[in-house]
Motif scaffolding. Sequence first.
Motif, PDB file in Angstrom:
ATOM      1  N   TYR A  67      -8.910   6.196  -7.892  1.00 36.65           N
ATOM      2  CA  TYR A  67      -8.922   5.663  -6.522  1.00 36.65           C
ATOM      3  C   TYR A  67      -8.041   4.402  -6.440  1.00 36.65           C
ATOM      4  O   TYR A  67      -7.231   4.241  -5.516  1.00 36.65           O
ATOM      5  N   ALA A  68      -8.178   3.522  -7.436  1.00 36.30           N
ATOM      6  CA  ALA A  68      -7.417   2.273  -7.430  1.00 36.30           C
ATOM      7  C   ALA A  68      -5.914   2.544  -7.542  1.00 36.30           C
ATOM      8  O   ALA A  68      -5.105   1.875  -6.887  1.00 36.30           O
ATOM      9  N   ILE A  69      -5.534   3.529  -8.358  1.00 37.33           N
ATOM     10  CA  ILE A  69      -4.101   3.811  -8.539  1.00 37.33           C
ATOM     11  C   ILE A  69      -3.499   4.310  -7.223  1.00 37.33           C
ATOM     12  O   ILE A  69      -2.336   4.014  -6.898  1.00 37.33           O
ATOM     13  N   LYS A  70      -4.285   5.028  -6.436  1.00 37.71           N
ATOM     14  CA  LYS A  70      -3.780   5.445  -5.121  1.00 37.71           C
ATOM     15  C   LYS A  70      -3.484   4.227  -4.263  1.00 37.71           C
ATOM     16  O   LYS A  70      -2.494   4.191  -3.542  1.00 37.71           O
ATOM     17  N   LEU A  71      -4.337   3.198  -4.356  1.00 39.85           N
ATOM     18  CA  LEU A  71      -4.057   1.964  -3.613  1.00 39.85           C
ATOM     19  C   LEU A  71      -2.803   1.277  -4.162  1.00 39.85           C
ATOM     20  O   LEU A  71      -1.961   0.794  -3.408  1.00 39.85           O
ATOM     21  N   TRP A  72      -2.692   1.244  -5.499  1.00 45.50           N
ATOM     22  CA  TRP A  72      -1.548   0.575  -6.131  1.00 45.50           C
ATOM     23  C   TRP A  72      -0.217   1.163  -5.650  1.00 45.50           C
ATOM     24  O   TRP A  72       0.751   0.436  -5.451  1.00 45.50           O
ATOM     25  N   THR A  73      -0.165   2.472  -5.480  1.00 45.00           N
ATOM     26  CA  THR A  73       1.119   3.078  -5.136  1.00 45.00           C
ATOM     27  C   THR A  73       1.592   2.627  -3.750  1.00 45.00           C
ATOM     28  O   THR A  73       2.786   2.685  -3.466  1.00 45.00           O
ATOM     29  N   GLY A  74       0.694   2.152  -2.914  1.00 42.39           N
ATOM     30  CA  GLY A  74       1.115   1.636  -1.611  1.00 42.39           C
ATOM     31  C   GLY A  74       0.956   0.133  -1.481  1.00 42.39           C
ATOM     32  O   GLY A  74       1.126  -0.422  -0.389  1.00 42.39           O
ATOM     33  N   LEU A  75       0.638  -0.535  -2.582  1.00 36.77           N
ATOM     34  CA  LEU A  75       0.221  -1.941  -2.483  1.00 36.77           C
ATOM     35  C   LEU A  75       1.359  -2.908  -2.141  1.00 36.77           C
ATOM     36  O   LEU A  75       1.166  -3.880  -1.404  1.00 36.77           O
ATOM     37  N   GLU A  76       2.567  -2.623  -2.666  1.00 33.78           N
ATOM     38  CA  GLU A  76       3.678  -3.537  -2.369  1.00 33.78           C
ATOM     39  C   GLU A  76       3.992  -3.510  -0.876  1.00 33.78           C
ATOM     40  O   GLU A  76       4.267  -4.547  -0.273  1.00 33.78           O
ATOM     41  N   ALA A  77       3.921  -2.320  -0.269  1.00 36.87           N
ATOM     42  CA  ALA A  77       4.138  -2.224   1.176  1.00 36.87           C
ATOM     43  C   ALA A  77       2.974  -2.860   1.933  1.00 36.87           C
ATOM     44  O   ALA A  77       3.170  -3.600   2.894  1.00 36.87           O
ATOM     45  N   GLU A  78       1.766  -2.592   1.470  1.00 34.58           N
ATOM     46  CA  GLU A  78       0.563  -3.136   2.109  1.00 34.58           C
ATOM     47  C   GLU A  78       0.596  -4.666   2.155  1.00 34.58           C
ATOM     48  O   GLU A  78       0.264  -5.281   3.163  1.00 34.58           O
TER      49      GLU A  78
END
Lengths: 373, 104
Positions: A67-78
């Motif tokens: 679940y966390a890695i899914k967040l990481w993949t969009g985190l720089e944009a977020e």
Amino acid sequence: MMQSSDVIVIGAGIVGSATAYYLAKAGFKVTLIDRRTPLAGGSATQACAGGVRQQGRVPAEIPLARYAIKLWTGLEAELDADLEYRQDGMTVVTDDEKQIPVLSGRVKREQALGLDIRLVHNAELQRLIPGLTGTMLAGSYCPSDGHANPMRTVNAFVAAAQRRGVRLNWNCAAEGFVVENNRLLAVKTARGDLACGAAILAAGYWSRAIAAAAGINLPFRAHALQMMVTARRPHQLDQVLGWAGNGISLKQMPSGGFVIGGGWPGCATPEIYHTRLMPGSMAKSARTTVGLFPSLADVPLLRAWAGIEAFCADEMQAVGPAPRIAGLVLAAGFSGHGFAVGPGIGALIAEHIATGRWPRLLEPFGIERFGIG
Amino acid sequence: MKDDLRLKTHPLFDVSPDGCNRVTITVEGQAVEALEGELLAAALWVNGFIALGRNPADGSHRGMYCGVGHCYECRVTVDGAEDLRSCLIRVRDGMQVSLQKFAT
């Protein structure tokens, strides 16, 4: 002076800064406090190795890590920031024939949990990881693992939280809680009581003393973990490397330095937030590094540093509602593997505050398991 | 030798450059004069090489900070050997020195 917040987050490391951000994003009025400043010396996040991995965790934690890695993949944009996040894979290698079945068993268990991971052998290993020592026989390769810069990540969470209206309160040490009829009313700090509807205790090892003031005994042990970084060299290593049975997490930063972690101990004096390096640990860590990646033999180390991390006996974090104090949530004791899951913990705790339900992914980590409820 | 930051007098030590051999070293392809046996970091400093590298994060200058081998900020390449601390190396005639120029 009483200030009112929906939620006060205690501790501006990876867990606290992420939690404050996601709470503000969910519309809460949030105050993030820290005894010093984010990434202050001695703290766990500033000495974390920056691995963003799923593999090698206990089965109960793998769904959370995914679940966390899914967040990481969009985190720089977020967060609108360069976190130096690289999802170039991680491989844990072995040069010991007897370890191959162990590694293979773990790969199969993690595949069954839905992780994209496989066992790779000699020639393919060398092709995947140029520069790896030739004696390695096999490795567990997970292409969606990676690494990021912990300092940039915490700073970006704090900045993004502030943009969403989170009040930042540094040099403000939490000392305990004001509780009435088993309901949290305020966080006691060195600078007065701060009224709140809820509080998240994410102060790493120091959560123990703060929770103890409210009668909660968190069974944490403090360990200082050492990190080292080499001089910069041209880019050579994409992946994060581990070596089964040997303490090492090796990665190369975009700026060229090789960052060496692996849990080698320093000396911790948490009472005064102080760490000391152990030269023996540094030497062993350096030998392990050269054994894994021989071209680093000629590259000098530039820096070594340490941070204090809270370890639980079962090496799983203590994340859950506090016993007998409605409104207080614990999120500490990450036992050396909290960085990658930190954003996930933050998002899920925000979900809990919003819905009142405890997220399924966090169920394994409550402190009931210590029998101290 | 131009007027520089070298000590001219010292209460205990003879620091006079008189009688010291002058040598020539090459820094970034440029011939510069130094005193034989002085620390390379000092020779670089007095010849105007104060910024020895850049911070990869923001491009700001980095250079000699501690002067006693701890901080690693004065690293240079000497005769092909990378990342040597110039504060721990003595100047020799003909030394070829280049500064940190790692592209990020």
